[in-house]
Design an enzyme around this catalytic site. Structure first.
Site, PDB file in Angstrom:
ATOM      1  N   ASP A 138     -18.882  17.872 -56.905  1.00  0.00           N
ATOM      2  CA  ASP A 138     -18.695  16.954 -55.769  1.00  0.00           C
ATOM      3  C   ASP A 138     -17.759  15.820 -56.169  1.00  0.00           C
ATOM      4  OD1 ASP A 138     -19.061  15.376 -53.522  1.00  0.00           O
ATOM      5  OD2 ASP A 138     -21.111  14.783 -54.027  1.00  0.00           O
ATOM      6  N   ARG A 168     -33.307  13.108 -55.052  1.00  0.00           N
ATOM      7  CA  ARG A 168     -34.509  12.420 -55.525  1.00  0.00           C
ATOM      8  C   ARG A 168     -35.843  13.096 -55.208  1.00  0.00           C
ATOM      9  NH1 ARG A 168     -32.027   7.015 -53.278  1.00  0.00           N
ATOM     10  NH2 ARG A 168     -31.135   8.641 -51.960  1.00  0.00           N
ATOM     11  N   ASP A 227      -5.524  13.172 -52.098  1.00  0.00           N
ATOM     12  CA  ASP A 227      -4.247  12.695 -52.649  1.00  0.00           C
ATOM     13  C   ASP A 227      -3.135  13.475 -51.954  1.00  0.00           C
ATOM     14  OD1 ASP A 227      -2.232  11.625 -54.403  1.00  0.00           O
ATOM     15  OD2 ASP A 227      -3.768  11.357 -55.939  1.00  0.00           O
ATOM     16  N   LYS A 247     -25.641  20.200 -58.065  1.00  0.00           N
ATOM     17  CA  LYS A 247     -24.464  19.419 -57.684  1.00  0.00           C
ATOM     18  C   LYS A 247     -24.190  18.373 -58.763  1.00  0.00           C
ATOM     19  CE  LYS A 247     -24.419  16.031 -54.361  1.00  0.00           C
ATOM     20  NZ  LYS A 247     -23.684  14.854 -54.859  1.00  0.00           N
ATOM     21  N   LYS A 275     -14.769  15.139 -54.263  1.00  0.00           N
ATOM     22  CA  LYS A 275     -14.135  14.631 -53.020  1.00  0.00           C
ATOM     23  C   LYS A 275     -12.663  14.246 -53.230  1.00  0.00           C
ATOM     24  CE  LYS A 275     -18.477  12.726 -51.164  1.00  0.00           C
ATOM     25  NZ  LYS A 275     -19.371  12.710 -52.333  1.00  0.00           N
ATOM     26  N   THR A 278     -21.074   9.406 -44.510  1.00  0.00           N
ATOM     27  CA  THR A 278     -22.181   8.880 -43.686  1.00  0.00           C
ATOM     28  C   THR A 278     -22.335   7.369 -43.866  1.00  0.00           C
ATOM     29  OG1 THR A 278     -23.612   9.703 -45.435  1.00  0.00           O
ATOM     30  CG2 THR A 278     -23.595  10.940 -43.397  1.00  0.00           C
TER      31      THR A 278
HETATM   32  O1  C5P Z   1     -31.415  11.775 -53.550  1.00  0.00           O
HETATM   33  P1  C5P Z   1     -30.844  12.322 -52.285  1.00  0.00           P
HETATM   34  O2  C5P Z   1     -31.569  13.564 -51.768  1.00  0.00           O
HETATM   35  O3  C5P Z   1     -30.704  11.272 -51.207  1.00  0.00           O
HETATM   36  O4  C5P Z   1     -29.386  12.806 -52.710  1.00  0.00           O
HETATM   37  C1  C5P Z   1     -28.445  13.280 -51.769  1.00  0.00           C
HETATM   38  C2  C5P Z   1     -27.155  13.606 -52.467  1.00  0.00           C
HETATM   39  O5  C5P Z   1     -26.185  13.953 -51.483  1.00  0.00           O
HETATM   40  C3  C5P Z   1     -26.556  12.443 -53.255  1.00  0.00           C
HETATM   41  O6  C5P Z   1     -25.840  12.990 -54.362  1.00  0.00           O
HETATM   42  C4  C5P Z   1     -25.605  11.815 -52.270  1.00  0.00           C
HETATM   43  O7  C5P Z   1     -24.545  11.135 -52.891  1.00  0.00           O
HETATM   44  C5  C5P Z   1     -25.096  13.045 -51.520  1.00  0.00           C
HETATM   45  N1  C5P Z   1     -24.579  12.776 -50.172  1.00  0.00           N
HETATM   46  C6  C5P Z   1     -25.337  12.172 -49.186  1.00  0.00           C
HETATM   47  N2  C5P Z   1     -24.800  11.967 -47.955  1.00  0.00           N
HETATM   48  C7  C5P Z   1     -23.534  12.323 -47.694  1.00  0.00           C
HETATM   49  C8  C5P Z   1     -22.764  12.944 -48.667  1.00  0.00           C
HETATM   50  C9  C5P Z   1     -23.320  13.155 -49.923  1.00  0.00           C
HETATM   51  O8  C5P Z   1     -26.501  11.850 -49.408  1.00  0.00           O
HETATM   52  N3  C5P Z   1     -23.051  12.159 -46.482  1.00  0.00           N
END
Ligand code: C5P
Length: 233
Positions: free
Chosen positions: A59, A211, A64, A32, A61, A119
């Site tokens: 990603d 992460r 518009d 992603k 999003k 979220t």
């Molecule tokens: O590092 P981590 O596993 O928390 O990364 C989750 C990824 O998913 C990040 O790129 C974050 O911006 C994205 N994301 C999220 N929750 C959402 C939408 C996207 O954690 N509701």
């Protein structure tokens, strides 16, 4: 239905992203790419990662007026990405226009996924800032329904919502779910997390994991563990 693990490559530069991806010699994971990397490096980073054999979820999003989103999607479609997203809050008309723009001359197109409510948005934010006085889960389900009516392929949601989304929008409607952590792993800023196995059992089609893989001492091992846990192999 193809289930897969998508690695969130939340790096600020192309150099760091490519250094990370250099770890993967055999199987090339689905990745992603978010706004930070895309806005700093532009389409070239997408082309480079694609050329290395990865599938890409872009990603960005989009949100518009329908005509602008349609034209922007047509440009993104040329990048040969595999998945892209927009905000369902842009209306059914915007989502339909996006689909049109995304569809290539040969009829093929990347998967189009909607964000329902972020979220980071609370029920209180929705009520006071967005003037939506309805329970959050109800809004998420209604926006998911709108996305399916518009012909989209699925939504980004919590694994906790995946079952309900499938019930409302159909088993084939995809759920792409972040908020995944290994059992006993650091949850960082994620509030409600699930293991890859539990997310799979809840019906997630794709898990987005950042992460726990990107900051692991051995990213390839963490990715393989995640795939095994999620796919049950
Ligand atoms: O590092 P981590 O596993 O928390 O990364 C989750 C990824 O998913 C990040 O790129 C974050 O911006 C994205 N994301 C999220 N929750 C959402 C939408 C996207 O954690 N509701």
């Amino acid at each position: 239905m193809a289930k897969d693990v998508i690695i969130a490559c939340d790096f600020a530069t192309a150099e760091n992203t490519l250094l990370f991806l250099d770890n993967f010699k055999d199987k090339k994971p689905y990745v992603k790419i978010g706004m930070e990397l895309f806005y700093s490096e532009g389409p070239s980073i997408v082309k480079e990662i694609k050329a290395r054999g990865h599938k890409i979820f872009l990603d960005l999003k989009l949100h518009d007026i329908p005509n602008t989103v349609k034209k922007a999607m047509a440009v993104l479609s040329k990048l040969d990405i595999d998945m892209v997203n927009l905000h369902a809050g842009g209306t059914v008309n915007m989502m339909k226009a996006a689909l049109e723009g995304l569809t290539r001359e040969d009829g093929s197109r990347p998967l189009l996924i909607a964000v329902t409510q972020l979220t980071s948005t609370t029920e209180d934010d929705m009520k006071h800032d967005l003037l939506i006085d309805r329970p959050l889960t109800e809004v998420v389900m209604e926006y998911a329904h709108n996305a399916s009516v518009a012909g989209l392929d699925g939504v980004v949601c919590s694994p906790l919502e995946a079952k309900a989304v499938h019930k409302k929008c159909g088993e084939d409607f995809l759920t792409v779910t972040p908020g995944v952590r290994f059992a006993g792993g650091d949850t960082q800023d994620q509030k409600r997390v699930m293991t890859p196995k539990a997310a799979s059992e809840e019906g997630s089609d794709y898990i987005v994991v950042g992460r726990p893989i990107t900051q692991a001492q051995n990213p390839v091992e963490a990715y393989e563990r995640c795939m095994k846990d999620f796919l049950g192999q």
